[in-house]
Scaffold this active site. Structure first.
Site, PDB file in Angstrom:
ATOM      1  N   GLU A 177      11.842   3.776   4.119  1.00  0.00           N
ATOM      2  CA  GLU A 177      10.939   2.625   4.088  1.00  0.00           C
ATOM      3  C   GLU A 177      11.745   1.325   4.028  1.00  0.00           C
ATOM      4  OE1 GLU A 177       6.790   1.751   1.774  1.00  0.00           O
ATOM      5  OE2 GLU A 177       8.401   2.568   0.570  1.00  0.00           O
TER       6      GLU A 177
ATOM      7  N   GLU B  21       3.412   1.480  -6.233  1.00  0.00           N
ATOM      8  CA  GLU B  21       3.625   0.858  -4.927  1.00  0.00           C
ATOM      9  C   GLU B  21       3.888  -0.641  -5.053  1.00  0.00           C
ATOM     10  OE1 GLU B  21       4.109   2.166  -1.985  1.00  0.00           O
ATOM     11  OE2 GLU B  21       3.759   4.224  -2.636  1.00  0.00           O
TER      12      GLU B  21
ATOM     13  N   ALA C 248       0.845  -1.198   0.000  1.00  0.00           N
ATOM     14  CA  ALA C 248       0.000   0.000   0.000  1.00  0.00           C
ATOM     15  C   ALA C 248       0.873   1.238   0.000  1.00  0.00           C
ATOM     16  CB  ALA C 248      -0.908  -0.007   1.223  1.00  0.00           C
TER      17      ALA C 248
ATOM     18  N   GLU D 120      13.329   6.352   0.881  1.00  0.00           N
ATOM     19  CA  GLU D 120      14.566   6.234   1.672  1.00  0.00           C
ATOM     20  C   GLU D 120      14.320   5.893   3.140  1.00  0.00           C
ATOM     21  OE1 GLU D 120      15.527  10.853   2.886  1.00  0.00           O
ATOM     22  OE2 GLU D 120      16.399  10.054   1.049  1.00  0.00           O
TER      23      GLU D 120
END
Length: 181
Positions: free
Chosen positions: A142, A92, A76, A140
């Site tokens: 995540e 995504e 998501a 960056e």
């Protein structure tokens, strides 16, 4: 029949952030009295039910700071300004899983917390996954771990509260209602 609409008298922006904005609205209630509402404004998001050719659902495990724990969720992400939900869903899917698709089916949309936020999530499904030659970069900040689970495995993670968010629980129930095991 009663009209439940609340009329905004004034709105004050409290905070503008990268993901959310917070505002305080003074409203006139249906009975004529006034009250205040704390409202989170969010650009919206997408979620993708990605089913592999061997009937597994792709999930990502990630740490959720607001909850101070790791969750297992369907892929998501937040809509970017001017981006359609379909484009966000593909972006995504590619960033978080390393897969892409050319067949994206819209399932539904829903508000996550309508008592205080306007966030809407658009839910999509794909069964036509193609592995990317090279995985796209995550944001960056995540960090995710890819997981492929059967419905039974996912339900066990729901019982242990490793899957513990509404969009993922909804997705599992949706797929299960279609007869996937």
């Amino acid at each position: 029949m009663m009209n439940f609409e609340e009329k905004t008298i004034r709105s004050k922006k409290i905070y503008n952030g990268r993901i959310i904005n917070l505002q305080l609205d003074e409203v006139t209630l249906p009975n004529g009295k006034t009250s205040t509402r704390e409202i989170i404004k969010h650009p919206g998001a997408v979620a993708i039910i990605a089913v592999t050719e061997n009937n597994k659902i792709i999930f990502v495990k990630q740490y959720r700071k607001a909850l101070e724990k790791e969750l297992v969720e369907i892929p998501a992400g937040k809509l970017e300004e001017g981006e359609s939900p379909e484009v966000t869903a593909i972006r995504e899917l590619e960033e978080e899983t390393g897969f892409t698709t050319d067949v994206l089916k819209y399932v539904t949309s829903f508000y996550t917390s309508p008592g205080f936020a306007d966030e809407i999530i658009y839910l999509y499904e794909t069964t036509n996954l193609k592995k990317l030659g090279e995985k796209k970069a995550l944001d960056e900040d995540e960090f995710v771990e890819l997981m492929e689970l059967s419905i039974t495995e996912a339900e066990k993670l729901m019982e242990s509260e490793h899957i513990h968010d509404a969009k993922t629980a909804f997705a599992i129930q949706y797929i299960k209602s279609k007869g996937m095991k």
